[in-house]
Design a protein around this motif. Structure first.
Motif, mmCIF file in Angstrom:
data_model
loop_
_atom_site.group_PDB
_atom_site.id
_atom_site.type_symbol
_atom_site.label_atom_id
_atom_site.label_comp_id
_atom_site.label_asym_id
_atom_site.label_seq_id
_atom_site.Cartn_x
_atom_site.Cartn_y
_atom_site.Cartn_z
ATOM 1 N N LYS A 41 0.831 -1.206 0.000
ATOM 2 C CA LYS A 41 0.000 0.000 0.000
ATOM 3 C C LYS A 41 0.864 1.254 0.000
ATOM 4 O O LYS A 41 0.496 2.267 -0.621
ATOM 5 C CB LYS A 41 -0.942 0.003 1.206
ATOM 6 C CG LYS A 41 -1.920 1.179 1.250
ATOM 7 C CD LYS A 41 -2.784 1.255 -0.008
ATOM 8 C CE LYS A 41 -3.794 0.143 -0.074
ATOM 9 N NZ LYS A 41 -4.746 0.307 -1.190
ATOM 10 N N GLU B 26 1.791 1.844 -3.558
ATOM 11 C CA GLU B 26 0.615 2.311 -4.307
ATOM 12 C C GLU B 26 0.344 3.787 -4.033
ATOM 13 O O GLU B 26 0.079 4.575 -4.956
ATOM 14 C CB GLU B 26 -0.613 1.480 -3.933
ATOM 15 C CG GLU B 26 -0.585 0.044 -4.445
ATOM 16 C CD GLU B 26 -1.815 -0.729 -4.002
ATOM 17 O OE1 GLU B 26 -2.789 -0.083 -3.566
ATOM 18 O OE2 GLU B 26 -1.807 -1.970 -4.073
ATOM 19 N N LEU B 27 0.382 4.162 -2.764
ATOM 20 C CA LEU B 27 0.079 5.541 -2.397
ATOM 21 C C LEU B 27 1.131 6.503 -2.938
ATOM 22 O O LEU B 27 0.800 7.603 -3.407
ATOM 23 C CB LEU B 27 -0.017 5.669 -0.872
ATOM 24 C CG LEU B 27 -1.227 5.002 -0.221
ATOM 25 C CD1 LEU B 27 -1.133 5.083 1.295
ATOM 26 C CD2 LEU B 27 -2.534 5.651 -0.696
ATOM 27 N N LYS C 34 2.925 6.128 -5.629
ATOM 28 C CA LYS C 34 2.677 6.270 -7.068
ATOM 29 C C LYS C 34 1.561 7.277 -7.325
ATOM 30 O O LYS C 34 1.623 8.085 -8.258
ATOM 31 C CB LYS C 34 2.326 4.909 -7.676
ATOM 32 C CG LYS C 34 3.513 3.993 -7.907
ATOM 33 C CD LYS C 34 4.452 4.577 -8.963
ATOM 34 C CE LYS C 34 5.625 3.646 -9.223
ATOM 35 N NZ LYS C 34 6.596 4.270 -10.172
ATOM 36 N N LYS C 35 0.525 7.244 -6.506
ATOM 37 C CA LYS C 35 -0.581 8.186 -6.674
ATOM 38 C C LYS C 35 -0.135 9.611 -6.337
ATOM 39 O O LYS C 35 -0.561 10.578 -6.986
ATOM 40 C CB LYS C 35 -1.760 7.756 -5.792
ATOM 41 C CG LYS C 35 -2.419 6.474 -6.260
ATOM 42 C CD LYS C 35 -3.547 6.039 -5.331
ATOM 43 C CE LYS C 35 -4.178 4.745 -5.826
ATOM 44 N NZ LYS C 35 -5.268 4.259 -4.949
ATOM 45 N N GLU D 173 2.870 10.717 -6.736
ATOM 46 C CA GLU D 173 3.710 11.136 -7.862
ATOM 47 C C GLU D 173 2.871 11.709 -9.003
ATOM 48 O O GLU D 173 3.319 12.607 -9.728
ATOM 49 C CB GLU D 173 4.524 9.948 -8.378
ATOM 50 C CG GLU D 173 5.639 9.509 -7.441
ATOM 51 C CD GLU D 173 6.304 8.227 -7.907
ATOM 52 O OE1 GLU D 173 5.963 7.755 -9.010
ATOM 53 O OE2 GLU D 173 7.148 7.695 -7.186
ATOM 54 N N SER D 174 1.656 11.209 -9.180
ATOM 55 C CA SER D 174 0.807 11.672 -10.285
ATOM 56 C C SER D 174 0.319 13.104 -10.076
ATOM 57 O O SER D 174 -0.257 13.704 -10.978
ATOM 58 C CB SER D 174 -0.398 10.739 -10.448
ATOM 59 O OG SER D 174 -1.298 10.870 -9.366
#
Length: 337
Positions: free
Chosen positions: A103, A106-107, A109-110, A112-113
Motif C-alpha cells: 500500500k 501504491e500511495l 505512485k498516486k 507522484e501523479s
C-alpha cells in the motif's frame, strides 16, 4: 475511434500533457502538442492550440510561456500541491507503520501523479531513504473504512480482538469473545491506528488497535456513550495513556532534573506548570496519567532524573517493579531514603 470523435478529447489531452510533462523547469512547444495529439489520432492546427491554451488559462491553469532557442515553451507552473508538500506526504506514508509495503508503494505512485514526471523522480528517490518496520495486515484499510462508516452512521461495531503468540501468529483473545463497541473516533498514536469507543460490556471508554481487529462488522444498534464523549479530549487521552496501554488515571507528582524540562513538555504539553524545587536543580510537576507498566518503565528509562513523589501507591508500585527486576538481575535495589 474515428478521428472526429477523438477531437472531443483534444483539450483533455493537452491538459494532461501540461500536468505530466511540464513544470517551472520544463516546458513543451506547440509542435510537441501537435505530435502528441497526432499519436491519439487527433489533428490540430497551431491557431486552434493557441486558443486551447487561452481556454485552459481562463479555466484557472497557471500556464506561462518562455522563449528559448527561437522556440516558445509552455509550462504549468503551479498545482494544488507544491513539491515540498508532496515530499511531506511521501515521508508520512513511509514512516507510517500501519501502512503495508504494498500500500505504501501504491500511495506513493498516486502522490507522484500530482506533479510532473520530472519532479516525481525526486519523490521516487525518497522511497529508499527509510527502511522502517511496516504492518503486514492488508485488511487494515477495510477496517478503517468500516469504522469511519460506523462513526458516521452512529452505530455500534462488533469484532474479535487478537494478540501475538510465540509463533508470531495473531490469535483471538478470550477464546474468540465477540467485542461490541460504540465507535467515536480514531487516533494515530505511536505509529498505530486505534479505535476510541465506548465498550458495551464494561461501560467505559476503551481503545483498540485497528490492525488487531478481525471479523469487524457494523451493526444497526445505535451507539452509546454520548455523554462521556461530549467532554472527551483525544489529545489529552493520548498524553495520559503511555503507549496506548490502559491503567487507572490519577494525578502524579514528579520531581524532575532541570535538564529534562524539554522531555516533560514534549510528553505532557506546554500548558503544564513547572514548579522550581528548593535545591534549584530540580522542579516538580503534577501530571494526569494512566498508571501502567509502560508509564513506570518510562520513568525508569530516565536514569534516575525523575522521582515519583506522590501518591504513595504509585511510588510503591514503582519500587515493587524495581524489586522485581532485582530477582532477574540479582542487583541490590533499595528505596532512596
Amino acid at each position: 475511434m474515428a478521428r472526429n470523435e477523438n477531437q472531443k478529447l483534444k483539450l483533455i489531452y493537452i491538459m494532461d500533457m501540461l500536468y505530466r510533462e511540464t513544470d517551472e523547469e520544463h516546458g513543451i512547444t506547440i509542435t510537441d502538442m501537435i505530435n502528441m495529439l497526432e499519436s491519439h489520432n487527433i489533428k490540430a492546427e497551431r491557431k486552434s492550440l493557441y486558443n486551447d491554451i487561452d481556454i485552459l488559462t481562463e479555466y484557472g491553469m497557471d500556464i506561462i510561456k518562455k522563449k528559448h532557442d527561437r522556440n516558445m515553451y509552455y509550462s504549468l507552473v503551479s498545482r494544488d500541491f507544491e513539491l515540498a508538500e508532496l515530499k511531506l506526504l511521501v515521508d508520512a506514508v513511509q514512516s507510517s507503520k500501519f501502512i503495508t509495503v504494498n500500500k505504501t508503494n501504491e500511495l506513493i505512485k498516486k502522490i507522484e501523479s500530482l506533479t510532473s514526471k520530472y519532479e516525481a523522480r525526486q519523490l521516487q528517490r525518497q522511497v529508499y531513504v527509510l527502511n522502517r518496520l511496516k504492518n503486514i495486515n492488508e485488511k487494515i484499510y477495510i477496517s478503517v473504512d468500516v469504522l469511519h462508516r460506523a462513526i458516521h452512521k452512529g452505530v455500534q461495531v462488533t469484532f474479535k480482538y487478537t494478540s501475538w503468540n510465540v509463533k508470531k501468529q495473531l490469535v483471538p483473545k478470550y477464546e474468540g469473545e465477540i467485542y461490541r463497541v460504540s465507535p467515536w473516533g480514531l487516533i494515530w498514536d505511536d505509529e498505530n491506528y486505534y479505535l476510541i469507543g465506548f465498550d458495551e460490556k464494561s461501560q467505559t471508554i476503551k481503545h483498540y488497535r485497528v490492525d488487531k481487529m478481525i471479523e469487524l462488522d457494523e451493526t444497526d444498534i445505535p451507539r452509546n456513550g454520548k455523554e462521556l464523549f461530549e467532554r472527551f479530549d483525544a489529545a489529552s487521552y493520548s498524553k495520559k495513556t503511555f503507549g496506548m496501554y490502559g491503567g487507572d488515571v490519577c494525578t502524579v507528582k514528579l520531581k524532575v532534573a532541570n535538564k529534562l524540562a524539554g522531555v516533560i513538555i514534549d510528553r505532557f504539553g506546554s500548558d503544564i506548570m513547572l514548579h522550581p524545587d528548593s535545591d534549584n536543580e530540580h522542579f516538580t510537576v503534577n501530571v494526569d496519567v494512566a498508571v501502567s507498566e509502560q508509564f513506570l518503565g518510562w520513568i525508569a528509562g530516565l536514569s534516575g532524573n525523575v522521582e515519583i513523589v506522590e501518591p504513595c501507591h504509585v511510588r510503591e508500585q514503582f519500587i515493587n517493579m524495581i524489586k522485581s527486576w532485582n530477582k532477574i538481575y540479582n542487583v541490590n535495589v533499595e528505596e532512596k531514603q
